[in-house]
Design an enzyme around this catalytic site. Sequence first.
Site, PDB file in Angstrom:
ATOM      1  N   LYS A 181     102.274 -64.690 100.177  1.00 33.92           N
ATOM      2  CA  LYS A 181     101.981 -64.648 101.719  1.00 33.92           C
ATOM      3  C   LYS A 181     103.345 -63.775 102.141  1.00 33.92           C
ATOM      4  O   LYS A 181     103.131 -62.906 102.909  1.00 33.92           O
ATOM      5  CB  LYS A 181     101.658 -65.958 102.313  1.00 33.92           C
ATOM      6  CG  LYS A 181     101.402 -65.659 103.835  1.00 33.92           C
ATOM      7  CD  LYS A 181     100.966 -66.897 104.609  1.00 33.92           C
ATOM      8  CE  LYS A 181     100.945 -66.580 106.143  1.00 33.92           C
ATOM      9  NZ  LYS A 181     100.408 -67.933 106.906  1.00 33.92           N
ATOM     10  N   GLU A 187     110.160 -67.266  92.665  1.00 35.23           N
ATOM     11  CA  GLU A 187     109.332 -67.550  91.674  1.00 35.23           C
ATOM     12  C   GLU A 187     108.600 -66.283  91.362  1.00 35.23           C
ATOM     13  O   GLU A 187     108.656 -65.558  90.411  1.00 35.23           O
ATOM     14  CB  GLU A 187     108.772 -68.661  91.781  1.00 35.23           C
ATOM     15  CG  GLU A 187     109.438 -69.938  91.701  1.00 35.23           C
ATOM     16  CD  GLU A 187     109.418 -70.800  93.122  1.00 35.23           C
ATOM     17  OE1 GLU A 187     109.322 -69.828  94.127  1.00 35.23           O
ATOM     18  OE2 GLU A 187     109.555 -71.779  93.264  1.00 35.23           O
ATOM     19  N   GLY A 240      99.174 -70.680 103.986  1.00 34.84           N
ATOM     20  CA  GLY A 240      99.114 -70.424 102.450  1.00 34.84           C
ATOM     21  C   GLY A 240      98.118 -71.346 101.786  1.00 34.84           C
ATOM     22  O   GLY A 240      97.331 -70.894 101.022  1.00 34.84           O
ATOM     23  N   ARG A 241      98.141 -72.675 101.924  1.00 37.15           N
ATOM     24  CA  ARG A 241      97.209 -73.764 100.990  1.00 37.15           C
ATOM     25  C   ARG A 241      95.829 -73.584 101.532  1.00 37.15           C
ATOM     26  O   ARG A 241      94.909 -74.203 101.141  1.00 37.15           O
ATOM     27  CB  ARG A 241      97.911 -75.078 101.241  1.00 37.15           C
ATOM     28  CG  ARG A 241      98.135 -75.502 102.590  1.00 37.15           C
ATOM     29  CD  ARG A 241      99.156 -76.518 102.692  1.00 37.15           C
ATOM     30  NE  ARG A 241      99.360 -77.135 104.053  1.00 37.15           N
ATOM     31  CZ  ARG A 241     100.631 -76.732 104.479  1.00 37.15           C
ATOM     32  NH1 ARG A 241     101.367 -75.831 103.922  1.00 37.15           N
ATOM     33  NH2 ARG A 241     100.782 -76.930 105.755  1.00 37.15           N
ATOM     34  N   GLU A 326     101.449 -81.302 101.795  1.00 29.22           N
ATOM     35  CA  GLU A 326     102.146 -80.292 102.046  1.00 29.22           C
ATOM     36  C   GLU A 326     101.783 -80.296 103.479  1.00 29.22           C
ATOM     37  O   GLU A 326     102.438 -79.858 104.428  1.00 29.22           O
ATOM     38  CB  GLU A 326     101.928 -78.743 101.670  1.00 29.22           C
ATOM     39  CG  GLU A 326     103.223 -78.010 102.214  1.00 29.22           C
ATOM     40  CD  GLU A 326     103.305 -76.709 101.243  1.00 29.22           C
ATOM     41  OE1 GLU A 326     102.767 -75.637 101.372  1.00 29.22           O
ATOM     42  OE2 GLU A 326     104.153 -77.014 100.229  1.00 29.22           O
ATOM     43  N   HIS A 357      92.217 -94.164  80.553  1.00 33.41           N
ATOM     44  CA  HIS A 357      93.174 -94.526  79.465  1.00 33.41           C
ATOM     45  C   HIS A 357      94.481 -94.212  79.848  1.00 33.41           C
ATOM     46  O   HIS A 357      95.383 -93.971  79.016  1.00 33.41           O
ATOM     47  CB  HIS A 357      92.584 -93.720  78.229  1.00 33.41           C
ATOM     48  CG  HIS A 357      91.347 -94.047  77.828  1.00 33.41           C
ATOM     49  ND1 HIS A 357      90.889 -94.965  76.824  1.00 33.41           N
ATOM     50  CD2 HIS A 357      90.049 -93.452  78.320  1.00 33.41           C
ATOM     51  CE1 HIS A 357      89.527 -95.213  76.868  1.00 33.41           C
ATOM     52  NE2 HIS A 357      89.103 -94.187  77.757  1.00 33.41           N
ATOM     53  N   LYS A 485     114.710 -74.611  99.495  1.00 34.58           N
ATOM     54  CA  LYS A 485     114.881 -73.315  98.779  1.00 34.58           C
ATOM     55  C   LYS A 485     116.420 -72.906  99.066  1.00 34.58           C
ATOM     56  O   LYS A 485     116.936 -72.023  98.423  1.00 34.58           O
ATOM     57  CB  LYS A 485     113.880 -72.373  99.619  1.00 34.58           C
ATOM     58  CG  LYS A 485     112.508 -72.878  98.963  1.00 34.58           C
ATOM     59  CD  LYS A 485     111.544 -71.864  99.848  1.00 34.58           C
ATOM     60  CE  LYS A 485     109.960 -72.074  99.306  1.00 34.58           C
ATOM     61  NZ  LYS A 485     109.094 -71.227 100.547  1.00 34.58           N
TER      62      LYS A 485
HETATM   63  O1  F6P Z   1     105.551 -74.531  99.050  1.00 34.45           O
HETATM   64  C1  F6P Z   1     105.914 -73.817  99.945  1.00 34.45           C
HETATM   65  C2  F6P Z   1     105.344 -72.535 100.297  1.00 34.45           C
HETATM   66  O2  F6P Z   1     105.698 -71.777 101.350  1.00 34.45           O
HETATM   67  C3  F6P Z   1     103.654 -72.850 100.330  1.00 34.45           C
HETATM   68  O3  F6P Z   1     103.290 -73.197 101.539  1.00 34.45           O
HETATM   69  C4  F6P Z   1     103.117 -71.430  99.788  1.00 34.45           C
HETATM   70  O4  F6P Z   1     101.925 -71.638  99.561  1.00 34.45           O
HETATM   71  C5  F6P Z   1     104.093 -71.221  98.577  1.00 34.45           C
HETATM   72  O5  F6P Z   1     105.293 -71.588  98.959  1.00 34.45           O
HETATM   73  C6  F6P Z   1     104.120 -69.894  98.208  1.00 34.45           C
HETATM   74  O6  F6P Z   1     104.369 -68.996  99.417  1.00 34.45           O
HETATM   75  P1  F6P Z   1     104.209 -67.447  99.234  1.00 34.45           P
HETATM   76  O7  F6P Z   1     102.574 -67.312  99.272  1.00 34.45           O
HETATM   77  O8  F6P Z   1     104.613 -66.848 100.671  1.00 34.45           O
HETATM   78  O9  F6P Z   1     104.535 -66.820  98.089  1.00 34.45           O
END
Ligand code: F6P
Length: 521
Positions: A181, A187, A240-241, A326, A357, A485
């Site tokens: 987003k 990452e 995002g979620r 979150e 289990h 972060k």
């Molecule tokens: O976990 C933090 C966060 O900002 C989430 O809310 C989001 O889904 C994820 O990192 C990835 O963010 P992006 O979609 O901006 O890469």
Amino acid sequence: MSALSQTPAWIDFVKAAQSSPITSDALRIVHAADIDVDLSTQRHSKALAKASDALLAQQGFEAARKELFEGGHINWTENRAAWHTALRATHPPASVSDAIQTEQARLVSFVEQANAQNRYSNVVHLGIGGSDWGPRLAMTALKAGNGRRTIRFASNVDAHAITSALEGLDPHDTLIIISSKSFTTIESLANAACAIDWLRAGGIEEPLERFVAVTANPGAAREFGIQDAHIFEFWDWVGGRYSIWSSIGLPIALGLGQEAFNEMLAGAQAMDEHFLTAPVEQNAPVQMALSSVVNCSILGYASFALCPYDARLYNLVPWLQQLEMESLGKSTTRDGDTLDVPSSPAVWGMPGTDGQHTFFQWLHQDGKGAPVDFILCAKPDHRHTRHHRLLVANCLAQRAALLQGKSYEQALAEVQKTEPDSARASKLARHRVHPGGRPSTLIVLPSLNPRQLGSLLALYEHKVFVEGVIWGLNPFDQWGVEYGKRLAGDIERRLDALGSDPDVSPYDPSTAHWVRALASN
Ligand code: F6P
């Protein structure tokens, strides 16, 4: 508004909850968009229902729900709407319908073209958190051999993830999707750089031509070098979620077909309809939220276990962990006060029967245990009748055992069958007592198909929203993820520092020790 615990409606709600036993003799099933939500083993009574109505009224539930569906700036700290419902609406709200329908049409045409040209047998999806769990969950839940393509996911910055995702694929027949987003998530960008090198090493001269971006930051994607025709946009008013319903669903359309993705949207829309129109007593997200608030804020359960009795739903656990934790892992209310009741349960779990289990001993005999959300599909997508019968039997049995428990007298009678020494028998019996009275919800899907999955995800989205309304928390921001972060960026720079003795003065002795010790690796 005064602190929640001091409000009249809350005080009455607590009283009613404390005097409402888990009704083991009454059936309470709410039907929502083809899903049955059985709340019979959650606390309930006429008094609690009445107090719940008053609490919802006091916390402004009706107005908040209206704002949610009408695009009000319900994400008040970022002054944004949280309009994931618009993405799946049969008739999207006029102010956003052009944007939504344009992007949906672009996505459909991209997928149709790829299918017509038989391109991209493989897709490697790079994203994390809300840009990963939804598509990953859908693919692992629904693929069942009917996937058109190999879809792999890499989210973690640990390079073992990206290397295994790329391993063995043909660079000439692989599409890389970078879903982010913000288009700033380290990452996903680091994994994208790795994928570019992999494509180049495989003889692809213009690696970025095999990239697609899904983002709310198209400018950054363009700057990264991705062509406009391969940039699919969603908007800042989609959390995002909560974004699987946007073009973040591209891997699903590529992997399972556009129809499957459309069915997910339809299932979610059916749950929206239920949430919007069902009276509170028959409203599944509302009733699940009320049970969660009772269990967490009043009965002291700081967590709940999610146990889908379907091996294909193992990614539902991390998806719900992010959605619940979150969204609700906060303590500052809309008024800027600190919430003064326990809130935001931690979510954990795994599919049954594996969980039996792993941690069911704890659920049955720990001094406190935790509530459980059980999920079952009435019909399996295989022909192994006995397996399904065993699965159903185990799910229902575990839930019944958690509810009814086992008394000392019952345990003693059992032990005496094999232990002749009465003193020893009575001692052993104590170890076999099950406290019981442990709350659970049973969610029964007719089967696991795209429509039912869409309804299930929307059910939890709205449950979380109602919990947020009751606790006065904003489920749509995530300020808590930024600090870590920022520190990570700082520490990475120190790890990168020339020489092996980077300046680590601002950090505690342990962090400082390891930055130095690991700097040279
Ligand atoms: O976990 C933090 C966060 O900002 C989430 O809310 C989001 O889904 C994820 O990192 C990835 O963010 P992006 O979609 O901006 O890469």
